[in-house]
Design an enzyme around this catalytic site. Sequence first.
Site, short mmCIF file in Angstrom:
data_model
loop_
_atom_site.label_atom_id
_atom_site.label_comp_id
_atom_site.label_asym_id
_atom_site.label_seq_id
_atom_site.Cartn_x
_atom_site.Cartn_y
_atom_site.Cartn_z
N THR A 22 33.10 55.23 -9.93
CA THR A 22 33.21 54.14 -8.96
C THR A 22 31.89 54.12 -8.20
OG1 THR A 22 35.60 54.45 -8.70
CG2 THR A 22 34.45 53.24 -6.96
N ASP B 34 34.43 49.20 -8.97
CA ASP B 34 35.41 50.14 -9.51
C ASP B 34 35.47 49.93 -11.02
OD1 ASP B 34 37.36 52.13 -9.39
OD2 ASP B 34 38.97 50.66 -9.40
N GLU C 79 39.34 39.01 -16.36
CA GLU C 79 39.74 37.67 -15.91
C GLU C 79 38.75 36.60 -16.38
OE1 GLU C 79 41.38 37.66 -11.62
OE2 GLU C 79 40.03 39.39 -11.76
N GLU D 165 35.09 45.89 -11.43
CA GLU D 165 35.91 45.26 -10.40
C GLU D 165 35.05 45.10 -9.15
OE1 GLU D 165 40.48 46.34 -11.63
OE2 GLU D 165 39.62 47.35 -9.88
N LYS E 165 40.26 54.69 -14.78
CA LYS E 165 39.58 54.37 -13.53
C LYS E 165 38.72 55.52 -13.00
CE LYS E 165 41.58 50.34 -12.29
NZ LYS E 165 40.86 49.15 -11.79
N ARG F 134 39.73 49.08 -19.63
CA ARG F 134 41.00 48.35 -19.68
C ARG F 134 41.91 48.82 -20.81
NH1 ARG F 134 41.33 46.40 -14.63
NH2 ARG F 134 39.56 45.05 -14.13
N GLU G 17 34.58 44.73 -5.45
CA GLU G 17 35.42 45.12 -4.33
C GLU G 17 34.61 45.32 -3.05
OE1 GLU G 17 38.32 48.11 -5.06
OE2 GLU G 17 38.42 47.73 -7.23
N GLN H 59 43.34 52.11 -19.70
CA GLN H 59 44.26 51.82 -18.60
C GLN H 59 45.58 51.24 -19.10
OE1 GLN H 59 42.63 48.99 -15.83
NE2 GLN H 59 44.43 48.98 -14.51
N HIS I 104 43.83 37.70 -8.32
CA HIS I 104 43.63 38.74 -9.32
C HIS I 104 44.97 39.29 -9.82
CE1 HIS I 104 41.89 42.18 -11.38
NE2 HIS I 104 42.66 42.99 -10.68
N ASP J 10 42.31 52.97 -3.63
CA ASP J 10 41.97 51.62 -4.08
C ASP J 10 43.21 50.75 -3.99
OD1 ASP J 10 40.19 49.71 -4.97
OD2 ASP J 10 40.59 50.10 -7.08
#
Length: 386
Positions: free
Chosen positions: A237, A213, A338, A181, A233, A217, A183, A220, A119, A112
Amino acid sequence: MPTWVPGAAGSAFDVDNLPYGAFSRSGEDRRAVGVRIGDYVLDLAPALADEVFASGSLNPFLARGRAAWDETRRRVQALLTQEESRGTAETHLVPLAEVRMHMPFEVADYVDFYCSLEHASNLGRMFRPDEEPLKPNWRHLPVGYHGRAGTVVASGTSVVRPSGQRAPGPVFGPSAKLDIEVELGFVVGVPTALGERAGSFADHVFGVTLVNDWSARDIQAWEYVPLGPFLGKSFATSVSPWITPLAALEHVRVPGRAQEPEPMDYLRRAENWGLDLAMEVRLNGEVVSRPPYRGMYWTPDQMLAHMTVNGASLRTGDLFASGTVSGAESGERGSFIEMTWNGTEPIKLANGETRTFLEDGDTVTISATAGGLALGEVTGTVKPAR
């Protein structure tokens, strides 16, 4: 091209698209590879008299390489457009409503990346407000990490809320900041030997797939120093059940975003592999963001070049993804961290509810269009921690 398939001409899944997937018919165990045309799946093994498509996985076909991919596409398009082929091909069309989609390929390795300037800058401002948003290496190479291939799952698979260590404390428990996420993923067909670099992007990469993904948070944030993402993570996925071949995306290829400073020689672009894709995120059916892929700083040919410049080998079925796709506007962000600025600015939904991060029972769907064509959606529903 015109097609005789009912309802397919001019649709988002006409003969200019033809994504590949693995399916089974309702009530049957047999898995096979097919292409989507309109609201049907063409069962390729009997339609083309080619047993490579009878395995239920794209990997054997991916390994054949670019010449075989292109020839197969021409044959399928001929079957679906020539009236004289209709009698043969029509018997192998299966309505989408009668099939179950599966993981389209066996993932060999998963990498990834972190290729959106917006971002990366947003997260930098959030977590390092007294520093420059970008780390010094970010504009010199596509930053990435090696993920967990065994937890890449097909769209529709439920995602169990992960548990782990969280700050402050630390404390152990279910993640309270479960995120997504948005992607774009790239599926490798042709491998390389250990110690050699990859050649042309289009000679190795078969096509693209949408990726979510999923990210915890809070887990992480506590674990990522000094070695990067791990348990925050690796729990899931999700990928679309449909792999769109690069050949279907010729009309949306654009020059990559201008880069300053100029990348090193091995990262300089030889062709236009920026992609003008319009992406969309729906939370419980409501659109919450529309990230634009066109503005990504690093393009997939650069990702591939960097991933193999040290001699790391490619394998058939490798998946590498772009990292979160985010644009410059607030309605273009590709993650809830975000969209809500780490939970300080909740999203207001039409039904009166608000969200900072995902709650149990939430369903997230990511879709994308390439001109008039559609990529297969990827969706997942959050289940409570066990």
